[in-house]
Design an enzyme around this catalytic site. Structure first.
Site, PDB file in Angstrom:
ATOM      1  N   ASP A  81      -4.585   7.025  -2.219  1.00  0.00           N
ATOM      2  CA  ASP A  81      -5.403   7.793  -2.664  1.00  0.00           C
ATOM      3  C   ASP A  81      -6.441   8.441  -1.490  1.00  0.00           C
ATOM      4  OD1 ASP A  81      -6.279   5.201  -1.406  1.00  0.00           O
ATOM      5  OD2 ASP A  81      -7.759   5.212  -2.860  1.00  0.00           O
ATOM      6  N   GLU A 135      -7.691   2.537  -2.108  1.00  0.00           N
ATOM      7  CA  GLU A 135      -7.941   2.193  -0.543  1.00  0.00           C
ATOM      8  C   GLU A 135      -9.486   2.247  -1.034  1.00  0.00           C
ATOM      9  OE1 GLU A 135      -9.143   1.380   3.354  1.00  0.00           O
ATOM     10  OE2 GLU A 135      -8.861   3.207   1.738  1.00  0.00           O
TER      11      GLU A 135
HETATM   12 ZN   LIG Z   1      -7.735   5.488   4.560  1.00  0.00          ZN
END
Ligand SMILES: [Zn+2]
Length: 368
Positions: A81, A135
């Site tokens: 992401d 994340e």
């Molecule tokens: Zn990162």
């Protein structure tokens, strides 16, 4: 890129592209946190075409492994992401620089992972490639955390490299973080008759004095220097302009070296503020760098032997919690992460790939 109803699915990933071109391809497939499914599908599909890998999928997380029975297993991990796009797509190349959302953090690292997955059918150590989602958002959604909870056996290894942007420096372990509230109490009164009250804000002076006098440690672990810090990060108190306040709360953040456990860190902070009520509001353990392990020593040698301590909290701590020492090492520039003018050096991408390739194909030191 636009996706109109009726248009065909995005073209498959071509893992024979060089690292820079593959990074650009990944960058041009947007994958803002929560929206990683298309990119995950592409990654999974590309990996399933490689006969030397066993591929597992869990949500928008993909784990691919070699099963060669080698003496050591290492993980190469990266998140798929990005932070929200900031008018910085599609990607573009200018000289040695590739510009666009995710170039540094961390699709360049993901491209290196994919290149190695595709081109190392017989590495000297068994490899586990981990690609995960979410994340860049709250910890409870983190794909690596959810993988670790649901399938810890998929992440078993002797050593892990998280390919977050590190400017091609090895950043070992990470510091722990503890946040506490120190609550001072008093007696509320009219400010005109202050002798009837007891000013809680004034009691903060003792707490602030202990903080100002505090001597933080510098700790050497596996040759890396970790600098601790104990700091007030917030203070609030006060009722009105004519009232002696009966409460004041100082929020303190302790960043501690990974030789302390969260419990030891908490005990230390309670000792510093002995006599005051201390409430823990947030705690995350640090991670040991594990650079004494054979796989890690060889990794350091292949990457130039330079390492520094990681100060911020990162996902390496999730590996550490599973008993897998971990470092950050990736081609991106950490100072450009999340920025509108995010970019990455094409040379750095190629060099990072080459160093990891040297490590994963060179002679293996035997376990003593
Ligand atoms: Zn990162």
């Amino acid at each position: 890129m636009t996706s109109q109803p009726g248009t065909s699915a995005p073209a498959r990933l071509d893992l024979t592209l060089d690292g820079g071109a593959l990074t650009a391809r990944l960058v041009d497939q947007p994958s803002v946190s929560g929206d990683e499914r298309e990119l995950t599908d592409l990654v999974e599909q590309a990996l399933r075409e490689l006969p030397h890998l066993t591929v597992e999928r869990f949500g928008n997380n993909v784990v691919a492994r070699t099963e060669l029975g080698r003496a050591e297993r290492v993980v190469l991990a990266g998140h798929l992401d990005t932070v929200p796009i900031a008018d910085n797509l599609p990607s573009r190349v200018e000289g040695d620089l590739l510009w666009g959302c995710g170039t540094s953090d961390m699709k360049s690292g993901v491209a290196v992972q994919l290149r190695l997955a595709a081109t190392l059918p017989a590495p000297n150590r068994d490899l586990t490639f981990v690609f995960y989602d979410c994340e860049e958002v709250e910890a409870s959604r983190n794909g690596l955390g959810r993988l670790a909870a649901a399938h810890p056996e998929w992440l078993k290894a002797d050593f892990a490299v998280l390919m977050e942007p590190s400017g091609a420096m090895v950043e070992g372990g990470c510091q722990g973080t503890l946040r506490v509230k120190v609550r001072l109490t008093g007696v509320r009164a009219h400010a005109a008759r202050s002798w009837l009250g007891d000013n809680a804000i004034h009691h903060a002076a003792e707490v602030l004095g202990r903080l100002a006098a505090y001597q933080p440690r510098t700790v050497l672990i596996d040759g890396l220097e970790y600098r601790e810090g104990l700091n007030a990060v917030d203070i609030r108190g006060g009722v009105a302009g004519n009232v002696i306040p009966d409460e004041c709360v100082v929020t303190v953040n302790f960043r501690y070296a990974p030789d302390r456990s969260p419990e030891q860190a908490e005990a230390h902070v309670r000792e510093v503020f002995a006599g005051f009520p201390v409430e823990v509001t947030d705690s995350a353990p640090g991670a040991l760098p594990g650079l004494d392990r054979p796989a890690a020593r060889a990794f350091l040698a292949a990457t130039g032997g330079q390492a520094r301590a990681k100060f911020g909290w990162t996902d390496v701590a999730r590996f550490s919690a599973l008993g897998v020492p971990a470092v950050n090492y990736g081609p991106g520039d950490p100072n450009l992460a999340h920025k509108r003018d995010e970019h990455c050096s094409l040379t750095a991408i190629a060099e990072c790939e080459q160093r990891l390739r040297d490590w994963l194909t060179g002679p293996v030191e035997s376990n003593e």
